[in-house]
Design an enzyme around this catalytic site. Sequence first.
Site, short mmCIF file in Angstrom:
data_model
loop_
_atom_site.label_atom_id
_atom_site.label_comp_id
_atom_site.label_asym_id
_atom_site.label_seq_id
_atom_site.Cartn_x
_atom_site.Cartn_y
_atom_site.Cartn_z
N GLU A 1 0.81 -1.23 0.00
CA GLU A 1 0.00 0.00 0.00
C GLU A 1 0.84 1.28 0.00
OE1 GLU A 1 -1.59 -2.68 0.67
OE2 GLU A 1 -3.68 -2.29 0.14
N TYR B 1 3.41 1.99 1.97
CA TYR B 1 3.97 2.38 3.27
C TYR B 1 5.49 2.14 3.29
CZ TYR B 1 -0.74 3.08 5.12
OH TYR B 1 -2.01 3.55 5.35
N ARG C 1 2.58 -8.64 4.47
CA ARG C 1 1.66 -8.03 3.49
C ARG C 1 2.51 -7.52 2.33
NH1 ARG C 1 -3.29 -4.95 4.46
NH2 ARG C 1 -4.19 -4.78 2.39
N HIS D 1 -1.55 3.94 -1.77
CA HIS D 1 -2.62 4.91 -1.49
C HIS D 1 -2.64 6.03 -2.53
CE1 HIS D 1 -4.21 3.07 1.98
NE2 HIS D 1 -3.15 3.24 2.73
N GLU D 2 -1.49 6.32 -3.13
CA GLU D 2 -1.45 7.40 -4.11
C GLU D 2 -1.79 6.90 -5.53
OE1 GLU D 2 2.59 7.44 -2.72
OE2 GLU D 2 3.31 7.98 -4.71
N ARG E 1 -3.76 5.83 -8.84
CA ARG E 1 -4.97 6.40 -9.45
C ARG E 1 -5.78 5.32 -10.17
NH1 ARG E 1 -6.57 10.54 -6.67
NH2 ARG E 1 -5.64 9.10 -5.23
N ALA F 1 -12.04 -7.64 5.10
CA ALA F 1 -11.89 -6.57 6.09
C ALA F 1 -13.25 -5.90 6.25
CB ALA F 1 -10.81 -5.59 5.66
N GLN G 1 -18.47 4.78 2.94
CA GLN G 1 -19.01 5.99 3.55
C GLN G 1 -18.82 6.06 5.07
OE1 GLN G 1 -22.62 6.13 0.70
NE2 GLN G 1 -22.93 7.77 2.13
N LYS H 1 -22.50 26.67 -7.40
CA LYS H 1 -21.34 27.00 -6.56
C LYS H 1 -20.10 27.15 -7.44
CE LYS H 1 -22.05 23.44 -3.73
NZ LYS H 1 -23.46 23.13 -3.94
N LEU I 1 -29.17 14.58 3.10
CA LEU I 1 -29.80 13.27 3.22
C LEU I 1 -28.77 12.20 2.85
CD1 LEU I 1 -32.20 11.05 2.36
CD2 LEU I 1 -31.60 11.96 0.15
N ASP I 2 -28.60 11.26 3.69
CA ASP I 2 -27.83 10.12 3.24
C ASP I 2 -28.20 8.89 4.01
OD1 ASP I 2 -25.82 9.55 5.35
OD2 ASP I 2 -25.18 11.59 4.90
P1 NAP Z 1 -27.06 17.32 -2.91
O1 NAP Z 1 -25.81 16.60 -2.61
O2 NAP Z 1 -27.62 18.24 -1.91
O3 NAP Z 1 -26.82 18.09 -4.28
C1 NAP Z 1 -27.76 18.92 -4.84
C2 NAP Z 1 -27.17 19.65 -6.03
O4 NAP Z 1 -28.16 20.48 -6.57
C3 NAP Z 1 -26.00 20.52 -5.69
O5 NAP Z 1 -25.04 20.36 -6.71
C4 NAP Z 1 -26.56 21.93 -5.68
O6 NAP Z 1 -25.50 22.70 -6.15
C5 NAP Z 1 -27.74 21.83 -6.63
N1 NAP Z 1 -28.89 22.64 -6.24
C6 NAP Z 1 -29.46 22.76 -5.01
N2 NAP Z 1 -30.53 23.57 -5.07
C7 NAP Z 1 -30.66 23.97 -6.35
C8 NAP Z 1 -31.56 24.82 -7.02
N3 NAP Z 1 -32.55 25.41 -6.37
N4 NAP Z 1 -31.39 25.02 -8.34
C9 NAP Z 1 -30.38 24.41 -9.01
N5 NAP Z 1 -29.49 23.60 -8.42
C10 NAP Z 1 -29.62 23.37 -7.09
O7 NAP Z 1 -28.22 16.33 -3.24
P2 NAP Z 1 -28.25 15.01 -4.13
O8 NAP Z 1 -27.27 15.00 -5.22
O9 NAP Z 1 -29.68 14.89 -4.48
O10 NAP Z 1 -27.86 13.88 -3.17
C11 NAP Z 1 -28.59 13.67 -1.99
C12 NAP Z 1 -27.79 12.85 -1.04
O11 NAP Z 1 -27.77 11.52 -1.49
C13 NAP Z 1 -26.36 13.27 -0.94
O12 NAP Z 1 -26.17 14.29 0.01
C14 NAP Z 1 -25.70 12.02 -0.54
O13 NAP Z 1 -25.66 11.91 0.84
C15 NAP Z 1 -26.58 10.93 -1.12
N6 NAP Z 1 -25.87 10.36 -2.25
C16 NAP Z 1 -24.56 10.05 -2.12
C17 NAP Z 1 -23.90 9.51 -3.16
C18 NAP Z 1 -22.46 9.14 -3.04
O14 NAP Z 1 -21.83 8.88 -4.00
N7 NAP Z 1 -21.90 9.08 -1.85
C19 NAP Z 1 -24.52 9.29 -4.34
C20 NAP Z 1 -25.86 9.62 -4.47
C21 NAP Z 1 -26.51 10.17 -3.40
P3 NAP Z 1 -25.56 24.26 -6.38
O15 NAP Z 1 -26.45 24.77 -5.29
O16 NAP Z 1 -24.14 24.72 -6.28
O17 NAP Z 1 -26.11 24.41 -7.74
FE1 SF4 Z 2 -18.77 -1.86 3.48
FE2 SF4 Z 2 -19.89 0.58 3.18
FE3 SF4 Z 2 -20.10 -0.79 5.47
FE4 SF4 Z 2 -17.76 0.25 4.77
S1 SF4 Z 2 -19.60 1.38 5.24
S2 SF4 Z 2 -18.12 -1.78 5.61
S3 SF4 Z 2 -17.81 -0.06 2.59
S4 SF4 Z 2 -20.95 -1.36 3.48
#
Ligand code: NAP
Ligand code: SF4
Length: 675
Positions: free
Chosen positions: A166, A168, A216, A254-255, A257, A312, A341, A567, A659-660
Amino acid sequence: MSPYPHLLAPLDLGFTTLKNRVLMGSMHTGLEDKAKDFPKLTAYFVERAKAGVGLMVTGGFSPNIEGWLYPFSSKLSSRFEVGRHQKLTTAVHDAGGKICLQLLHAGRYSYHPLSVSASRLKAPINPFTPRALSGFGIRRQIRAFVRAASLAQRAGYDGVEVMGSEGYFLNQFTCRRTNRRTDEWGGSIENRCRLPVEVVRQIRAEVGERFIIIYRLSLLDLVDGGNTWDEVLYQAKAIEAAGATILNGGIGWHEARVPTIVTSVPRAAFAFAAAKLKREVRIPVVATNRINRPEVAESLLARGDCDLVSLARPLLADAQFVQKAQEGRADEIITCIACNQACLDHTFSLKRATCLLNPRSGYETELVSSPAPKPKAFAVVGAGPAGLAFSVEAARRGHRVTLFDQAAEVGGQFNLAKRIPGKEEFDEALRYYARQLELLGVTTRLSTRVSAQTLAGQGFDAVVLATGVTPRTPAIEGITHPKVLGYADVVSGRKAAGQRVAVIGAGGIGFDVAEFLVQPSPSPALDPARWRREWGVDETVRSPGGVEGVQRAVEPPARQVVLLQRKAEPLGKRLGKTTGWVHRATLKDKGVELLSGVEYRRIDDQGLHVTVNGADRLLEVDTVVVCAGQEPLRELAPALTAQGLSVHLVGGADVAAELDAKRAIRQATELAFRL
Ligand code: NAP
Ligand code: SF4
C-alpha cells in the site's frame, strides 16, 4: 455437507491450526490510539472471534514515533503499552479466536514532520517531506520492528502482520519510485528488498518458530516506478526464506490512481495476482480486495487461487459473516457494498469507523439491542433504508411492526442507486432487508398509500414516518419544458434521455446520473477483465507497478453530457473522501464537461441557457435532467398528530439536507433500540 467446504476447511500452519480460511484484514477502526478505547476495541474483536473468524489482524500499530500515521496515533514500542493489549488478546482467545497485531510504519505517508523514508521524496498525498534515513537509521527502524513484534508476543498475540504494501515504509524501499539510494539499501531488487527481508528475518529470530508472521506483500503497486512481476516474485521468495508464515496480498499504493476497493471495482478483480503468486511459493497465500460474499471466496479457494481470503470491510458490515455461512444462512449476511461511507471515509477524517449498513459495528458496547420489556405495535411508513432499518431492528426486539410503502417494492432510493453502473451491490442491501422482514415476521404492505385516517384506530402505539424525500424543482424559466426530466424517471428507465444531456446539480445524485448517462446499457463494469483494461491494469505485470506505460482502453461515452452547479467550487468536492476522485476520474475519462459557477437562465427548444463567469452560453441539449437536491416528504406528520398518534420522523423525512443512507440507517437503528 458444508455449503462452503473450502472456505470452512481448517488450515494447519504446522505449530497452530486456523479453524477456517477467513482472515479478517487489518482495518483502522479509530479505537487503537488511546488506552481508554481498548475495551471497545476488545468488544469489536470478541464479537467477530465468537462468530468463528479464523484469524484476525488488528489495525496498524507503528513500531516507533517516526512511523506514526499521525501524531499520537497507535504505536507499540514500550512495555507500558503491553497491558491493554494483553486484556484484548485474552478476551479474543477466551472467545475462541486468534489475532495478530499489524506492524505499520507509515514512512513518507506519516502525517507529521518526523517522517522518514528511503529517499527525501514527498508523497503526492501528504504535505510532509520525509527525511532520508542513513544506514544507521535504517538499522534503528529494523530494531524497532523487532522490539514491537517481541512486545506483541509478550502481549499474547498469535503473531504479527508486517505491513509491506500500500505504499507504506517497507514498500517505499522496495520500489524505484521512492527508493533512489545508491548504498546497500537501494539500486538492485536485492538491495531494495534488504530492509523488509531483514525485518522478517530478525523478527523470526526474536520470536521463535511458533509465532505467526504474516507479510503483506505488494502484488501490484499500481503506480509508475512500481515493481514488475519478476521483482514481486523475488521479494516474495526472499520473504518466505526469511521466515514468513503467510503472504497476504496488497493491491495498490494509497497514491495510485486506479480504484482498488470502491464499489465499482468488480468482485475479486485482483485475485488473479494472488493466484499467480500461489504458483510460486510454498507458504499460504491470501487473496484480497472486493471479496464480499462466501460464494466468491469459495470459488477462489476451490480453484486453488489462494489458501485464505482476506475480508476486512465485509466483517465490519457483518460480524457473523462466517457463522452465517457455516449455518447455511448466507442469505442473511449483511453484504459490504464497498461504499466506504462509514468506514474508510471516517478513518481518513479521523473519525471512528463503522458501517453504513450496520451502525453497531465499532459501537458494540454502546449501541446495544435488548428484548423489548413491553412489545408495542408500530406502523412504519416508507420502506427506504430508514424504514427498513427501523422495522428490522424493532421486530428483532420483539415489537410488532407493519411496514407500508406506496411503491411495489421495498428499497426507496436504494432502488435507484442499484441501477447506477458500478453500484449494483446496493441490491445486496435490499436482499438482506427483504430476508430479514420475512424472517422477523414484519407485516409488509406494499403498493399501499396510507393516510392519517387509515392508520388511526388500528391499534398502533406509534407511527414511524420514514417517507423520505421528494426531488426539488428549481425555479428556472422553462422548467416544465418537455425536455426536462427528473432523475428518478431517467434512472428507473421510465423515461429516456436524448444523446446530448445537461445535468442540473452536481451532488452525489448528479454525479451518479452523469455516470449512468455516459455508460452503455447494460453496464460493462461487472466484467473484471474489461474493467482492468479500462483502468490500464496490466495482468502480466511486465510493466512497472502493473500500470506504467499501459494504454487504457476507455470505451467512448454513450452520450454527450454536461454537469452543472451554481457554486464556484470544483465539482465533486463534497463527495466521499475515498470515492470522490474515482467518480471525477470516470467522468473526465468519458469527456463529461464540468461547469461550476453557473447561473441558470432558461430552458427552451434550443436547450439550456446559462451564464458562466459572466459569459452567456447556450447548451444545445435534447434533455435536461434535474438533480437539484431534495425536500423532506412529511406531510403526514401533522395529520397523524391531530389523530392523537405518536409520530417519530427518521431519515430524509426528518432532514433532507445532506440526506444520506448512513445517517438515516443509524438514526432509525438508534430509535428502534430506544422505543
Ligand atoms: P445534494 O448533494 O444536496 O446536491 C444537490 C445539487 O443540486 C448541488 O449540486 C446543488 O449545487 C444543486 N442545487 C441545489 N438547489 C438547487 C436549485 N434550487 N437550483 C439548481 N441547483 C440546485 O443532493 P443530491 O445529489 O440529491 O444527493 C442527496 C444525497 O444523497 C447526498 O447528500 C448524498 O448523501 C446521497 N448520495 C450520495 C452519493 C455518493 O456517491 N456518496 C450518491 C448519491 C446520493 P448548487 O447549489 O451549487 O447548484
Ligand atoms: Fe462496506 Fe460501506 Fe459498510 Fe464500509 S460502510 S463496511 S464499505 S458497506
